[in-house]
Design a protein around this motif. Structure first.
Motif, PDB file in Angstrom:
ATOM      1  N   SER A  71      -5.511  -2.524  43.410  1.00 53.39           N
ATOM      2  CA  SER A  71      -3.689  -3.174  43.176  1.00 53.39           C
ATOM      3  C   SER A  71      -3.723  -3.108  41.804  1.00 53.39           C
ATOM      4  O   SER A  71      -2.455  -2.502  41.509  1.00 53.39           O
ATOM      5  CB  SER A  71      -3.641  -4.521  43.759  1.00 53.39           C
ATOM      6  OG  SER A  71      -3.825  -4.711  45.149  1.00 53.39           O
ATOM      7  N   SER A  72      -4.565  -3.565  41.039  1.00 55.77           N
ATOM      8  CA  SER A  72      -4.189  -3.324  39.362  1.00 55.77           C
ATOM      9  C   SER A  72      -4.164  -2.242  38.874  1.00 55.77           C
ATOM     10  O   SER A  72      -3.161  -1.668  38.249  1.00 55.77           O
ATOM     11  CB  SER A  72      -5.467  -4.224  38.515  1.00 55.77           C
ATOM     12  OG  SER A  72      -5.558  -5.621  39.184  1.00 55.77           O
ATOM     13  N   TRP A 106     -13.599  -6.661  48.635  1.00 54.42           N
ATOM     14  CA  TRP A 106     -14.069  -8.081  47.989  1.00 54.42           C
ATOM     15  C   TRP A 106     -13.676  -9.167  48.897  1.00 54.42           C
ATOM     16  O   TRP A 106     -14.582 -10.048  48.416  1.00 54.42           O
ATOM     17  CB  TRP A 106     -13.312  -8.011  46.564  1.00 54.42           C
ATOM     18  CG  TRP A 106     -11.942  -8.183  46.583  1.00 54.42           C
ATOM     19  CD1 TRP A 106     -11.117  -6.891  46.292  1.00 54.42           C
ATOM     20  CD2 TRP A 106     -11.180  -9.121  46.979  1.00 54.42           C
ATOM     21  NE1 TRP A 106      -9.654  -7.475  46.200  1.00 54.42           N
ATOM     22  CE2 TRP A 106      -9.649  -8.737  46.879  1.00 54.42           C
ATOM     23  CE3 TRP A 106     -11.384 -10.508  47.202  1.00 54.42           C
ATOM     24  CZ2 TRP A 106      -8.825  -9.675  47.064  1.00 54.42           C
ATOM     25  CZ3 TRP A 106     -10.127 -11.497  47.571  1.00 54.42           C
ATOM     26  CH2 TRP A 106      -8.778 -10.969  47.322  1.00 54.42           C
ATOM     27  N   LYS A 143      -8.256  -4.249  53.338  1.00 52.94           N
ATOM     28  CA  LYS A 143      -8.287  -4.266  52.030  1.00 52.94           C
ATOM     29  C   LYS A 143      -7.004  -5.004  51.596  1.00 52.94           C
ATOM     30  O   LYS A 143      -5.961  -4.294  52.395  1.00 52.94           O
ATOM     31  CB  LYS A 143      -8.835  -3.302  51.267  1.00 52.94           C
ATOM     32  CG  LYS A 143     -10.079  -2.939  51.244  1.00 52.94           C
ATOM     33  CD  LYS A 143     -10.450  -1.720  50.400  1.00 52.94           C
ATOM     34  CE  LYS A 143     -11.892  -1.554  50.406  1.00 52.94           C
ATOM     35  NZ  LYS A 143     -12.366  -0.784  49.016  1.00 52.94           N
ATOM     36  N   ARG A 144      -6.502  -5.758  50.872  1.00 50.44           N
ATOM     37  CA  ARG A 144      -5.310  -6.185  50.414  1.00 50.44           C
ATOM     38  C   ARG A 144      -4.606  -4.954  50.114  1.00 50.44           C
ATOM     39  O   ARG A 144      -4.771  -4.233  49.391  1.00 50.44           O
ATOM     40  CB  ARG A 144      -5.396  -7.186  49.289  1.00 50.44           C
ATOM     41  CG  ARG A 144      -3.782  -7.845  49.034  1.00 50.44           C
ATOM     42  CD  ARG A 144      -3.700  -8.987  48.311  1.00 50.44           C
ATOM     43  NE  ARG A 144      -2.421  -9.492  48.254  1.00 50.44           N
ATOM     44  CZ  ARG A 144      -1.971 -10.736  48.523  1.00 50.44           C
ATOM     45  NH1 ARG A 144      -2.592 -11.628  48.844  1.00 50.44           N
ATOM     46  NH2 ARG A 144      -0.604 -11.010  48.266  1.00 50.44           N
ATOM     47  N   ARG A 152       2.757  -7.105  38.254  1.00 52.44           N
ATOM     48  CA  ARG A 152       4.021  -7.754  38.838  1.00 52.44           C
ATOM     49  C   ARG A 152       3.571  -8.449  40.175  1.00 52.44           C
ATOM     50  O   ARG A 152       2.415  -7.922  40.660  1.00 52.44           O
ATOM     51  CB  ARG A 152       5.139  -6.936  39.097  1.00 52.44           C
ATOM     52  CG  ARG A 152       5.131  -5.783  39.841  1.00 52.44           C
ATOM     53  CD  ARG A 152       6.465  -5.105  39.855  1.00 52.44           C
ATOM     54  NE  ARG A 152       6.838  -4.331  38.791  1.00 52.44           N
ATOM     55  CZ  ARG A 152       7.940  -4.847  37.834  1.00 52.44           C
ATOM     56  NH1 ARG A 152       8.629  -5.819  38.213  1.00 52.44           N
ATOM     57  NH2 ARG A 152       8.203  -4.093  36.858  1.00 52.44           N
ATOM     58  N   ASP A 184       3.189  -8.943  44.330  1.00 49.08           N
ATOM     59  CA  ASP A 184       3.651  -8.225  45.420  1.00 49.08           C
ATOM     60  C   ASP A 184       4.260  -8.876  46.688  1.00 49.08           C
ATOM     61  O   ASP A 184       4.260  -8.302  47.631  1.00 49.08           O
ATOM     62  CB  ASP A 184       2.197  -7.484  46.028  1.00 49.08           C
ATOM     63  CG  ASP A 184       1.114  -8.389  46.311  1.00 49.08           C
ATOM     64  OD1 ASP A 184       1.282  -9.471  46.403  1.00 49.08           O
ATOM     65  OD2 ASP A 184       0.103  -7.806  46.791  1.00 49.08           O
ATOM     66  N   ARG A 244     -13.303   5.611  43.606  1.00 44.74           N
ATOM     67  CA  ARG A 244     -14.245   5.722  44.526  1.00 44.74           C
ATOM     68  C   ARG A 244     -13.730   5.473  46.022  1.00 44.74           C
ATOM     69  O   ARG A 244     -14.262   6.226  46.700  1.00 44.74           O
ATOM     70  CB  ARG A 244     -15.173   4.533  43.938  1.00 44.74           C
ATOM     71  CG  ARG A 244     -16.590   4.523  44.818  1.00 44.74           C
ATOM     72  CD  ARG A 244     -17.602   3.676  44.155  1.00 44.74           C
ATOM     73  NE  ARG A 244     -17.166   2.184  44.473  1.00 44.74           N
ATOM     74  CZ  ARG A 244     -17.849   1.204  43.643  1.00 44.74           C
ATOM     75  NH1 ARG A 244     -19.147   1.486  42.816  1.00 44.74           N
ATOM     76  NH2 ARG A 244     -17.585  -0.084  43.934  1.00 44.74           N
ATOM     77  N   THR A 245     -12.789   4.695  45.941  1.00 42.14           N
ATOM     78  CA  THR A 245     -12.389   4.304  47.376  1.00 42.14           C
ATOM     79  C   THR A 245     -10.766   4.312  47.353  1.00 42.14           C
ATOM     80  O   THR A 245     -10.061   3.794  46.380  1.00 42.14           O
ATOM     81  CB  THR A 245     -12.739   3.055  47.895  1.00 42.14           C
ATOM     82  OG1 THR A 245     -14.060   2.939  47.680  1.00 42.14           O
ATOM     83  CG2 THR A 245     -12.391   2.937  49.199  1.00 42.14           C
ATOM     84  N   GLY A 253     -11.640  -4.908  39.221  1.00 43.65           N
ATOM     85  CA  GLY A 253     -11.716  -6.236  39.813  1.00 43.65           C
ATOM     86  C   GLY A 253     -12.260  -7.365  39.476  1.00 43.65           C
ATOM     87  O   GLY A 253     -12.669  -7.602  38.178  1.00 43.65           O
ATOM     88  N   THR A 262      -9.404   2.140  41.736  1.00 46.32           N
ATOM     89  CA  THR A 262      -7.737   2.405  42.377  1.00 46.32           C
ATOM     90  C   THR A 262      -7.541   1.261  43.159  1.00 46.32           C
ATOM     91  O   THR A 262      -7.094   1.460  44.437  1.00 46.32           O
ATOM     92  CB  THR A 262      -7.887   3.741  42.867  1.00 46.32           C
ATOM     93  OG1 THR A 262      -9.143   3.704  43.907  1.00 46.32           O
ATOM     94  CG2 THR A 262      -7.852   4.889  42.221  1.00 46.32           C
ATOM     95  N   GLN A 317      -0.814  -0.238  39.982  1.00 49.71           N
ATOM     96  CA  GLN A 317       0.238  -0.879  39.514  1.00 49.71           C
ATOM     97  C   GLN A 317       0.287  -0.293  37.876  1.00 49.71           C
ATOM     98  O   GLN A 317       1.253   0.181  37.195  1.00 49.71           O
ATOM     99  CB  GLN A 317       0.532  -2.383  38.990  1.00 49.71           C
ATOM    100  CG  GLN A 317       0.866  -3.178  40.443  1.00 49.71           C
ATOM    101  CD  GLN A 317       0.775  -4.486  40.173  1.00 49.71           C
ATOM    102  OE1 GLN A 317       0.210  -5.258  39.348  1.00 49.71           O
ATOM    103  NE2 GLN A 317       1.918  -5.155  41.098  1.00 49.71           N
TER     104      GLN A 317
END
Ligand code: FAD
Ligand code: NAP
Length: 544
Positions: free
Chosen positions: A190-191, A494, A330-331, A58, A60, A211-212, A382, A188, A194
Motif C-alpha cells: 500500500s505504501s 503480513w 492481503k489488505r 493518505r 484508504d 516481489r509480489t 513494510g 509494492t 501511494q
C-alpha cells in the motif's frame, strides 16, 4: 510546556503510544477522574500519521469515516478538504484533537518505553523508559500500534550505498526533493502504491522492484464537497452506529448475494459500478468474495483485466497482475493512478521474484546479475506488524516474558489481554479485528471497553484483572476456526507474519467481523467479565 525530567511518579494508568489509540484512551481515563501518563517515542501525537510522511500518503477509508466519533462537537467542527485526506491533513487533525482536549500535558514525547514489570503483591506495573523514567501504575495500556515498527530487510551492503535511503514509515519531516534523481523503490504494498505515482512525477527516473504484485482499486479521491460532508454530519449518530456493526467497521453498502448466483454480464456490471465508485467497497460487491475461491476468482480476474487495459506494455501489465493470492487476502490497496504510472517513460518495473534484490551496492541495487544505479533508494518494505512494537518492550510477570509466551505466535483473549499478564491491556491487539477494519472504529471500541472495564473494577472494589488460560485458549481456537473458513490464510501476508524471517506464521487478526466482535466483547462485560479472573479487596472479602 510539560516537564521533560525523568519521573518516578505513580499513576492509575500508563499508556504507551500517542497515536489515535493513546490519545483517546487518555481522554476517556481523564473523564473517569483517573491519572494517566502517556509515553511516546515520537516528538508529537498522531502515531502512523506522524511517522509515515512519504509522498502520496493518505487514508484508504473515507475521512468522514476515518475520524473520531466520540465527540459530536469535534465531528461537526472539523472540515476535511478531500474525500480521502492526505497525511499532512490527518496529522493536523491529530494535533487539533490534542489541543482541543488539552492532551499534551499528560504526554511525554521522545520517550520510548523499554521495560514493564508487574508486581503481584501490589497489583502494580513498573514501567521504565529510555529517558530514565520508572513510573508505577495500576494498569498499563499498550497503544503501541499494529504498524509502527518499520522494517528494512537485511539486505547486505546497505551501509555502502553512497546515496540517500528512506523508509516510508520513517520519512524525514522536512520532506525529500527527488527532482532530477534516479530513484529505486523496493516494495509494492500500500505504501509503495501511494508513493510511486507521486515520486515518478518528480524524479528523473524510477525503478520499482516488485516481489509480489498487489491488487489495487482506484480511490476516485477528490475534493470534499460541502453537500457530501453535510450529508454525513446531519446523520452522523445513525451512520456511525451502523458502521460499528458492519463487518469491516466501514459503512459500505454490501451486496448480500453470491458472485456465483448472478449471470456473467450482471456480475461484470456490478464490478464495473464498484470500480467506477472506487475504494475498498469493491470487495463488498458480493458476499462470498473472501470465502469462496471461485467467487474470488471472478473479482480477481476483473481487476487483472483492468490492469491489462491500463498498462500499455503487455509484459509489464502481466507482471503487475497478481496471480498468487486471492484478492482481498492481503489488505487491498487504494491508489491514484498507480497502474497508469507504468506508462510513463521514466518508470521501469523489475521482477524481484525471478531476480531478487541481492544486495545494496555503493551505487545502487543488484538484482540477479544486473546492477541498477540510483541516487536514492526508498524502502517501502513494510512493518513487523501487530506484535513488533509490543515485543520490542521487555514485558515480564513472575519471570515470564511476553516474548517467551508468544514465541509460537501471539495468543490473547479478545486481543485485549493475554493470560499471565494482569492489568495490561492492548488496543487493537492480535486476536481482534484491528487491521482488517476501519481502525478508528476498532480503536474507539477497545478504548471504550477498557475504560468501562477499569471503571467497573473500581466500582466493585477490584484492582486486578487477568485473562484466564481457558478463555484465551477458547478465543484462539475460535479465531483460528473463523480464519480457516476464509481464503485469508492462503496469502503470504503480513497478517500471517510471513514478511519477517523467523516470525511464527499464524493468522493474527480476528476475522469474525467488527460488529460480531463488538457484540461478543459487550456480552462478556455484561456477564461480569466472563473469562477474566478478578481480584482485589472486594474479591478477598467475598472469599472469606
Ligand atoms: P499508531 O498510530 O501506530 O501509534 C502508536 C504509537 O506508539 C506510535 O507513535 C509509536 O511511536 C508509539 N510507540 C510504539 N512503541 C512504543 C514504545 N515502546 N514507547 C513509546 N512509544 C511507542 N487504518 C485505517 O483504518 N485506514 C487507513 O486508511 C489507514 N491508513 C494507513 C496508512 C499507513 C501508511 C499505515 C502505516 C497505516 C494505516 N492504517 C490505516 C492503520 C493505522 O495504523 C491506524 O489506522 C491507526 O492510525 C493506528 O493508531 P494507533 O494509535 O493504534 O497506532
Ligand atoms: P507491506 O504491505 O508489507 O508491503 C511491503 C512490500 O515490500 C511488499 O511488496 C513486499 O513484497 C516488499 N518487500 C519486503 N521485503 C522485500 C524484499 N526483501 N525484496 C523485495 N521486496 C520486498 O507494507 P506497506 O506497503 O507499508 O503497508 C503495510 C500496511 O499499512 C498496509 O497493508 C495497510 O494496512 C497499511 N497502509 C495503508 C495505506 C493506505 O492506503 N491508507 C497506505 C500504506 C499502508 P512481498 O509482498 O513479496 O513480501
Amino acid at each position: 510546556m510539560p516537564d521533560a525530567r525523568p519521573t518516578t511518579a505513580a499513576f492509575d494508568v500508563v499508556i504507551v503510544g500517542a497515536g489515535f489509540a493513546g490519545m483517546y484512551m487518555l481522554h476517556r481515563l481523564r473523564g473517569l477522574g483517573m491519572s494517566a501518563r502517556v509515553f511516546e517515542a515520537g516528538s508529537g501525537v498522531g502515531g502512523t500519521w506522524y511517522w509515515n510522511r512519504y509522498p502520496g500518503a493518505r487514508c484508504d477509508v473515507e475521512s468522514m469515516q476515518y475520524s473520531y466519533s466520540f465527540s459530536p462537537e469535534l465531528e461537526q467542527e472539523w472540515q476535511w478538504s478531500e474525500l480521502f485526506a492526505s497525511q499532512p491533513e490527518i496529522l493536523c487533525y491529530a494535533n487539533h484533537v490534542a489541543h482541543r482536549f488539552d492532551l499534551r500535558r499528560d504526554m511525554r514525547f521522545d520517550t520510548r518505553v523499554t521495560e514493564a514489570r508487574f508486581d503481584r503483591s501490589t497489583h502494580r506495573w513498573t514501567v521504565r523508559t529510555d529517558r530514565g523514567d520508572a513510573v508505577s501504575a495500576r494498569y498499563c495500556v499498550m497503544a503501541t500500534g499494529c504498524l509502527s515498527t518499520a522494517r528494512v530487510p537485511d539486505f547486505p551492503g546497505i551501509k555502502r550505498f553512497r546515496g540517500r535511503t528512506y523508509h516510508t514509515g520513517h520519512w524525514p519531516h522536512e520532506g525529500v526533493d527527488f527532482t532530477g534523481l534516479r530513484v529505486g523503490v523496493i516494495g509494492t504494498g500500500s505504501s509503495a502504491i501511494q508513493a510511486i505515482p507521486v515520486i515518478a512525477q518528480q524524479a528523473a527516473h524510477v525503478t520499482v522492484f516488485q516481489r509480489t504484485p498487489n491488487f489495487s482499486i482506484p480511490s476516485r479521491n477528490g475534493p470534499m464537497t460541502e453537500a457530501y460532508a453535510d450529508s454525513w454530519k446531519r446523520d452522523y449518530p445513525v451512520r456511525r452506529e451502523q458502521a460499528r456493526h458492519m463487518r469491516t467497521g466501514i459503512l459500505n453498502n454490501p451486496n448480500d448475494i453470491s458472485a456465483l448466483e448472478v449471470p456473467d454480464e450482471e456480475r461484470r456490471r456490478i464490478f464495473e459500478e464498484r470500480w467506477a465508485a472506487g475504494g475498498t467497497n469493491f470487495m463488498a460487491a458480493f458476499n462470498d468474495l473472501i470465502v469462496a475461491q471461485e467467487a474470488n476468482d471472478t473479482a480477481a480476474e476483473f481487476v487483472r483485466d483492468k490492469i491489462r487495459a491500463t498498462v500499455r506494455d503487455p509484459a509489464t501489465a502481466e507482471l503487475l497482475a497478481p496471480k498468487n493470492h486471492p484478492i482481498g487476502t492481503k489488505r487491498i490497496c487504494v491508489d491514484t493512478d498507480y497502474y497508469g504510472t507504468y506508462n510513463r517513460p521514466n518508470v521501469r518495473l523489475v521482477d524481484a521474484r525471478t531476480t531478487p534484490v541481492e544486495e545494496i551496492t555503493a551505487d545502487g541495487v543488484r538484482a540477479g546479475d544486473v546492477e541498477y544505479e540510483f541516487d536514492a533508494i526508498v524502502f517501502a518494505t513494510g512493518f513487523d506488524a501487530m506484535t513488533g512494537a509490543l515485543l520490542n518492550i521487555d514485558i515480564a510477570v513472575d519471570g515470564q516474558t511476553l516474548r517467551d509466551k508468544w514465541s509460537a505466535g501471539p495468543v490473547t483473549y479478545l486481543g485485549l489481554m493475554t493470560a499471565g499478564f494482569p492489568n495490561m491491556f492492548m488496543i487493537t491487539g492480535p486476536g481482534s479485528p484491528s487491521v482488517l477494519s476501519n481502525m478508528m472504529v476498532s480503536i474507539e471500541q477497545h478504548v471504550d471497553w477498557i475504560a468501562d472495564c477499569v471503571a467497573w473494577l473500581r466500582a466493585h472494589g477490584l484492582d486486578c484483572i487477568e485473562a484466564t488460560r481457558a478463555a484465551e485458549d477458547g478465543w484462539v481456537a475460535h479465531g483460528n476456526e473463523v480464519a480457516h473458513k476464509t481464503l485469508y490464510p492462503l496469502a503470504n501476508s503480513w497478517y500471517m507474519g510471513v514478511n519477517i524471517p523467523g516470525k511464527p506464521q499464524v493468522f493474527m487478526p480476528y476475522i469474525g467481523g467488527v460488529g460480531t466482535y463488538r457484540d461478543i466483547c459487550g456480552e462478556i462485560a455484561v456477564e461480569g467479565y466472563r473469562g477474566f479472573a478478578l481480584s482485589g479487596e472486594a474479591a478477598a472479602l467475598a472469599a472469606e
